[in-house]
Design an enzyme around this catalytic site. Structure first.
Site, PDB file in Angstrom:
ATOM      1  N   SER A 265       0.828  -1.202   0.000  1.00 17.77           N
ATOM      2  CA  SER A 265       0.000   0.000   0.000  1.00 17.77           C
ATOM      3  C   SER A 265       0.864   1.255   0.000  1.00 17.77           C
ATOM      4  CB  SER A 265      -0.885   0.012   1.246  1.00 17.77           C
ATOM      5  OG  SER A 265      -0.061   0.237   2.380  1.00 17.77           O
ATOM      6  N   LYS A 266       0.192   2.370  -0.242  1.00 13.15           N
ATOM      7  CA  LYS A 266       0.886   3.656  -0.200  1.00 13.15           C
ATOM      8  C   LYS A 266       1.554   3.849   1.154  1.00 13.15           C
ATOM      9  CE  LYS A 266      -0.391   8.552   0.080  1.00 13.15           C
ATOM     10  NZ  LYS A 266       0.948   8.999   0.406  1.00 13.15           N
ATOM     11  N   ARG A 267       0.861   3.385   2.200  1.00 16.05           N
ATOM     12  CA  ARG A 267       1.414   3.545   3.551  1.00 16.05           C
ATOM     13  C   ARG A 267       2.758   2.815   3.723  1.00 16.05           C
ATOM     14  NH1 ARG A 267      -2.572   1.789   7.457  1.00 16.05           N
ATOM     15  NH2 ARG A 267      -4.048   2.080   5.759  1.00 16.05           N
ATOM     16  N   ASP A 270       5.334   5.002   2.157  1.00 16.08           N
ATOM     17  CA  ASP A 270       5.644   6.168   3.000  1.00 16.08           C
ATOM     18  C   ASP A 270       6.497   5.740   4.199  1.00 16.08           C
ATOM     19  OD1 ASP A 270       4.160   7.671   1.288  1.00 16.08           O
ATOM     20  OD2 ASP A 270       2.368   7.766   2.560  1.00 16.08           O
TER      21      ASP A 270
END
Ligand code: GLU
Length: 510
Positions: A265-267, A270
């Protein structure tokens, strides 16, 4: 006769394209190339509530940046099946849904949100899986339970409705997946999916199947998350009588978090500092930035190569493949069933391999831009720029790192790696440096072989071993402990500058 291979990438413009989506596009593209077929881009925007402005443009730009070119479709030029945006194909779908209603394969349903909620509540109380299906449809407001007159009246009145697919009650739906083998689902586990709404918009399932049929798609290669929809799609092909034109299905494995549990995921990106999108994206509502490979300094060839290997392998030890080589080597048989763990170090490694392959000329603009930013008045000779590019290429993973790894070619060090100085500086060094200056001054043609010879002569004379001094000498010339071959650095900065740096070190360190 075998049909011409035609595959499609069919994203919904609901936000930035995840790299998992890019990989789906890539595998479709490779499959088409391998089989001399066509790769299409179709935009599936029937769910207007999820439409995000800019997402479609983002998808097209990403594919173009990566060289995943479609032969037909939005952004790539119309082909014989235009339009390729489903919202523009809206009038076509009604005809097909009417066909299903006429054949008794689909029905009108007029239930309100409260009706549906009521059904769910009732079933929850009796501990039954709450869904609109062969059992519950008989208790709801639809064209199977209402009189014909009532249905006509409601339709004429313009009452809101949906058209639902009439699923057989208990039927085993079996189909062959090119990656997973035989897959089977029982219709008792499924519900009567909505195919069409009274605003004239089809849902994903209807539009997807109708368009694949009309666009003569032969292979549907898509993400694993669509596997549960496949039995419905198979039943739709049957209901339309298109079984002989039904595409083959291939559901690709998920891209997993680096730790291996759950979808990437994007998380994760990040948290661990890597992009999960091809290009930067700023959310139009929240203004939140999602970082992309392009802006992070990845080369498109590297992104293609690393994505190709997330779920596929060639069965040999070769890892570096151009797009053309991938198209040659690709096969669905070598796509794995299990999820592919994202490995950020491997991603970086791929980029490094491609940076190394860049010509000095291709790297030069990156160095020039570093120079312009840091030494605005520079007029560095183009030949020197090329030479520096050639020397530091091996040391960098990203083109944007080039200035950081080569600034000392243009700016003399004013500080030195302290650890090296502490370990290697001693009272014998000043005499050695004086000797080096003298030897260097006597070199007519200041090239690395000559420099190295003069260097060894000085060491010998002072009775110092090369291995004890080389790193210190590097630090004296560059300030830092690592870098390309030292005598070539000296050659590049030139005789005067080399001598001046040694003199400066004498004043600073002695
Ligand atoms: N529109 C679907 C998506 O967004 C397409 C799925 C498919 O390829 O059938 O992924």
């Amino acid at each position: 006769m075998d049909r011409r291979v035609r595959v499609r990438f069919a994203p919904s413009p609901t936000g930035p394209l995840h790299i998992g989506g890019v990989r789906t596009a890539l595998y479709n593209y490779l499959y088409a190339k391998k089989h001399g077929g066509d790769f299409l881009l179709r935009i599936e925007d029937t769910d207007q509530t999820r439409f995000v402005p800019g997402a479609e443009e983002y998808i097209i730009e990403s594919l173009k940046w990566l060289g995943i070119e479609a032969v037909e479709g939005i952004g790539f030029g119309d082909g014989p099946h235009a339009p390729y945006r489903q919202s523009e194909r809206k009038p076509m779908y009604r005809e097909y849904v009417m066909q299903l209603i006429a054949n008794g394969m689909a029905y009108y349903a007029f239930d309100t949100a409260e009706d549906l909620e009521g059904m769910r509540e009732r079933l929850k109380a009796s501990n039954v899986d709450a869904k609109y299906d062969a059992i519950t449809r008989g208790t709801m407001k639809n064209s199977l339970t209402l009189s014909e007159d009532e249905v006509t009246k409601r339709l004429e009145n313009g009452d809101a409705y949906v058209v639902r697919f009439k699923l057989p009650r208990k039927e085993e739906v079996k189909f062959h997946d090119e990656i997973r083998g035989w897959v089977s689902f029982n219709t008792s586990q499924m519900d009567d999916k909505v195919l069409f709404k009274s605003d004239g918009m089809p849902t994903y399932h209807l539009a997807n199947v109708v368009d694949d049929y009309l666009m003569e798609i032969t292979q549907v290669i898509r993400g694993e998350e669509w596997l549960p929809s496949a039995p419905l799609h198979v039943l739709l092909y049957r209901a339309f009588g298109w079984e002989d034109k039904m595409p083959k299905f291939a559901h690709l494995p998920l891209l997993l978090k680096p730790e291996g549990n759950g979808k990437l995921s994007k998380r994760d990106g990040d948290r661990l500092g890597f992009p999960v999108f091809p290009m930067n994206w700023v959310d139009p509502t929240t203004k939140e930035l999602s970082s992309g490979y392009r802006e992070a300094g990845y080369l498109p060839e590297a992104v293609i190569n690393l994505l190709a290997f997330l779920g596929w392998n060639p069965g040999t030890s070769q890892e570096i493949f151009s797009l053309e080589e991938l198209a040659e080597a690709f096969s669905l048989e070598r796509v794995s069933k299990s999820g592919a763990k994202f490995d950020q170090n491997k991603a970086k490694w791929f980029n490094q391999q491609y940076v190394r392959k860049l010509s000095d000329e291709a790297l030069a603009p990156y160095l020039q831009s570093g120079l312009n930013q840091n030494l605005p008045d520079n007029s560095v000779n183009p030949a020197t720029i090329l030479k520096v590019c050639g020397l530091v290429k091996e040391k960098i993973s990203f083109t944007k790192e080039i200035w950081d790894y080569s600034s000392y070619f243009f700016i003399a060090p004013s500080t030195y790696d302290e650890q090296v100085v502490k370990k290697r500086w001693n009272e014998k060094i000043p005499a050695l440096l004086d000797n080096l200056i003298e030897n260097f001054q006597n070199i007519d043609s200041f090239i690395h072989t000559e420099i190295e010879q003069a260097y060894h002569q000085a060491l010998e004379k002072q009775g110092i071993l090369g291995k004890d001094f080389l790193q210190l000498f590097r630090v004296i010339l560059t300030g830092v402990a690592g870098g390309p071959p030292l005598f070539e650095i000296a050659e590049t900065i030139g005789k005067e500058e080399t001598i001046s740096r040694i003199k400066y070190a004498l004043t600073k360190l002695a």
